[in-house]
Write a protein that holds these residues in place. Structure first.
Motif, PDB file in Angstrom:
ATOM      1  N   ASN A 280       0.850  -1.329  -0.124  1.00 48.68           N
ATOM      2  CA  ASN A 280       0.049  -0.029   0.067  1.00 48.68           C
ATOM      3  C   ASN A 280       0.726   1.455   0.009  1.00 48.68           C
ATOM      4  O   ASN A 280       0.320   2.330  -0.133  1.00 48.68           O
ATOM      5  CB  ASN A 280      -0.857   0.011   1.036  1.00 48.68           C
ATOM      6  CG  ASN A 280      -0.314  -0.202   2.332  1.00 48.68           C
ATOM      7  OD1 ASN A 280       0.791  -0.459   2.579  1.00 48.68           O
ATOM      8  ND2 ASN A 280      -1.183   0.431   3.453  1.00 48.68           N
ATOM      9  N   LEU A 281       2.194   1.145   0.317  1.00 50.98           N
ATOM     10  CA  LEU A 281       2.979   2.325   0.218  1.00 50.98           C
ATOM     11  C   LEU A 281       3.679   2.463  -1.321  1.00 50.98           C
ATOM     12  O   LEU A 281       4.701   3.375  -1.338  1.00 50.98           O
ATOM     13  CB  LEU A 281       4.029   2.068   1.056  1.00 50.98           C
ATOM     14  CG  LEU A 281       3.491   2.349   2.745  1.00 50.98           C
ATOM     15  CD1 LEU A 281       4.836   2.014   3.549  1.00 50.98           C
ATOM     16  CD2 LEU A 281       2.771   3.570   3.030  1.00 50.98           C
ATOM     17  N   ALA A 282       3.303   1.686  -2.258  1.00 52.44           N
ATOM     18  CA  ALA A 282       3.799   1.484  -3.692  1.00 52.44           C
ATOM     19  C   ALA A 282       4.963   0.834  -3.724  1.00 52.44           C
ATOM     20  O   ALA A 282       5.905   1.283  -4.514  1.00 52.44           O
ATOM     21  CB  ALA A 282       3.680   3.091  -4.379  1.00 52.44           C
ATOM     22  N   VAL A 283       5.517   0.023  -2.862  1.00 55.88           N
ATOM     23  CA  VAL A 283       6.677  -0.590  -2.743  1.00 55.88           C
ATOM     24  C   VAL A 283       6.680  -1.786  -3.733  1.00 55.88           C
ATOM     25  O   VAL A 283       5.567  -2.451  -3.162  1.00 55.88           O
ATOM     26  CB  VAL A 283       7.622  -1.012  -1.565  1.00 55.88           C
ATOM     27  CG1 VAL A 283       8.665  -1.641  -1.525  1.00 55.88           C
ATOM     28  CG2 VAL A 283       7.545   0.443  -0.650  1.00 55.88           C
ATOM     29  N   LEU A 284       7.522  -2.094  -4.698  1.00 55.32           N
ATOM     30  CA  LEU A 284       7.312  -3.079  -5.394  1.00 55.32           C
ATOM     31  C   LEU A 284       7.711  -4.409  -4.598  1.00 55.32           C
ATOM     32  O   LEU A 284       8.904  -4.507  -3.988  1.00 55.32           O
ATOM     33  CB  LEU A 284       8.143  -3.083  -6.685  1.00 55.32           C
ATOM     34  CG  LEU A 284       8.162  -4.180  -7.588  1.00 55.32           C
ATOM     35  CD1 LEU A 284       6.897  -4.372  -8.139  1.00 55.32           C
ATOM     36  CD2 LEU A 284       9.348  -4.242  -8.855  1.00 55.32           C
ATOM     37  N   LYS A 285       6.839  -5.478  -4.222  1.00 49.94           N
ATOM     38  CA  LYS A 285       7.194  -6.703  -3.704  1.00 49.94           C
ATOM     39  C   LYS A 285       7.658  -7.725  -4.311  1.00 49.94           C
ATOM     40  O   LYS A 285       8.427  -8.530  -3.789  1.00 49.94           O
ATOM     41  CB  LYS A 285       5.826  -7.016  -2.610  1.00 49.94           C
ATOM     42  CG  LYS A 285       5.495  -5.960  -1.793  1.00 49.94           C
ATOM     43  CD  LYS A 285       6.536  -5.157  -0.783  1.00 49.94           C
ATOM     44  CE  LYS A 285       6.627  -6.123   0.461  1.00 49.94           C
ATOM     45  NZ  LYS A 285       7.631  -5.474   1.380  1.00 49.94           N
ATOM     46  N   ALA A 286       7.247  -7.829  -5.675  1.00 49.85           N
ATOM     47  CA  ALA A 286       7.509  -8.997  -6.629  1.00 49.85           C
ATOM     48  C   ALA A 286       7.157  -8.708  -7.940  1.00 49.85           C
ATOM     49  O   ALA A 286       6.495  -7.870  -8.306  1.00 49.85           O
ATOM     50  CB  ALA A 286       6.870 -10.198  -5.994  1.00 49.85           C
ATOM     51  N   TYR A 287       8.048  -9.365  -8.860  1.00 48.62           N
ATOM     52  CA  TYR A 287       7.734  -9.155 -10.193  1.00 48.62           C
ATOM     53  C   TYR A 287       8.031 -10.500 -10.796  1.00 48.62           C
ATOM     54  O   TYR A 287       8.663 -11.203 -10.471  1.00 48.62           O
ATOM     55  CB  TYR A 287       8.676  -8.152 -10.986  1.00 48.62           C
ATOM     56  CG  TYR A 287       8.501  -8.072 -12.337  1.00 48.62           C
ATOM     57  CD1 TYR A 287       7.738  -7.431 -12.863  1.00 48.62           C
ATOM     58  CD2 TYR A 287       9.591  -8.765 -13.182  1.00 48.62           C
ATOM     59  CE1 TYR A 287       7.393  -7.352 -14.428  1.00 48.62           C
ATOM     60  CE2 TYR A 287       9.302  -8.732 -14.594  1.00 48.62           C
ATOM     61  CZ  TYR A 287       8.174  -7.956 -15.061  1.00 48.62           C
ATOM     62  OH  TYR A 287       8.158  -8.046 -16.579  1.00 48.62           O
ATOM     63  N   GLU A 288       6.806 -10.873 -11.729  1.00 46.46           N
ATOM     64  CA  GLU A 288       6.850 -12.066 -11.884  1.00 46.46           C
ATOM     65  C   GLU A 288       6.642 -12.311 -13.591  1.00 46.46           C
ATOM     66  O   GLU A 288       5.653 -11.425 -13.943  1.00 46.46           O
ATOM     67  CB  GLU A 288       5.659 -13.052 -11.343  1.00 46.46           C
ATOM     68  CG  GLU A 288       5.381 -14.506 -12.030  1.00 46.46           C
ATOM     69  CD  GLU A 288       4.311 -15.355 -11.348  1.00 46.46           C
ATOM     70  OE1 GLU A 288       3.400 -15.754 -12.122  1.00 46.46           O
ATOM     71  OE2 GLU A 288       4.457 -15.035 -10.223  1.00 46.46           O
ATOM     72  N   LEU A 289       7.611 -12.961 -14.641  1.00 47.38           N
ATOM     73  CA  LEU A 289       7.553 -12.879 -15.975  1.00 47.38           C
ATOM     74  C   LEU A 289       7.507 -14.316 -16.422  1.00 47.38           C
ATOM     75  O   LEU A 289       7.965 -14.935 -16.100  1.00 47.38           O
ATOM     76  CB  LEU A 289       8.726 -11.977 -16.628  1.00 47.38           C
ATOM     77  CG  LEU A 289       8.822 -11.838 -17.967  1.00 47.38           C
ATOM     78  CD1 LEU A 289       7.740 -11.043 -18.506  1.00 47.38           C
ATOM     79  CD2 LEU A 289      10.268 -11.405 -18.362  1.00 47.38           C
ATOM     80  N   GLN A 290       6.434 -14.346 -17.265  1.00 49.29           N
ATOM     81  CA  GLN A 290       6.249 -15.668 -17.950  1.00 49.29           C
ATOM     82  C   GLN A 290       7.401 -15.986 -18.833  1.00 49.29           C
ATOM     83  O   GLN A 290       7.842 -14.816 -19.485  1.00 49.29           O
ATOM     84  CB  GLN A 290       4.622 -15.750 -18.601  1.00 49.29           C
ATOM     85  CG  GLN A 290       4.427 -16.889 -19.382  1.00 49.29           C
ATOM     86  CD  GLN A 290       3.051 -16.625 -20.147  1.00 49.29           C
ATOM     87  OE1 GLN A 290       2.968 -15.341 -20.639  1.00 49.29           O
ATOM     88  NE2 GLN A 290       2.190 -17.630 -20.197  1.00 49.29           N
TER      89      GLN A 290
END
Length: 157
Positions: free
Chosen positions: A81-91
């Protein structure tokens, strides 16, 4: 008159939910800060937002943006909710998995059991590979470390 009162109360509750970013149709509008951060990190991408509650007491909110990273690959960016990227997933395709992981899958699962493959980078910059497989009508995520070494199998609901 009763119908008018009912319609008005339905309108008010829908309006209130929309103000909180949750539309009755399931469309989520995250806070402006989250949207701004996403647009800055992934310019020109059009996300479909959803919300997930995590934590021991489901007291933490995660905003998930699903979007097309390329014409052939889907991606998921997860923010708090603070706009911190927690994870990125790419197919990714099977050929982009480390060879060690490819060998493990070949020895343990038939090719048709593999449903999806993704590379995941978390907020600590830790890279893992997740392979969604189906076995005996159950779905699992087979997780590998950044070098393709087997880590864990997680059954999905």
């Amino acid at each position: 008159m009763k119908n008018l009162i009912f319609a008005f109360s339905l309108f008010c509750s829908s309006f209130g939910m929309a103000q909180n970013g949750i539309m009755p149709t399931g469309v989520i509008t995250p806070p402006e800060k989250v949207r701004f951060t996403f647009e800055k990190e992934y310019p020109g991408k059009v996300p479909v937002w959803s919300i997930e509650y995590v934590g021991d007491d489901n007291d933490e909110i995660r905003y998930e943006a699903k979007f097309n990273a390329t014409s052939t690959a889907k991606a998921l960016a997860v923010y708090d909710n603070l706009a911190v990227l927690k994870a990125y997933e790419l197919q990714i395709p099977l050929s982009q998995l480390p060879l060690k992981a490819q060998k493990y899958l070949k020895n343990n699962y038939p090719a048709q059991a593999i449903r999806e493959i993704a590379v995941v980078v978390d907020y600590k910059s830790k890279t893992t590979y997740e392979v969604g497989v189906e076995k005996e009508n159950k779905f699992y995520d087979v997780v590998f470390d950044k070098n393709g070494g087997f880590d864990v199998i997680i059954q999905k609901d």
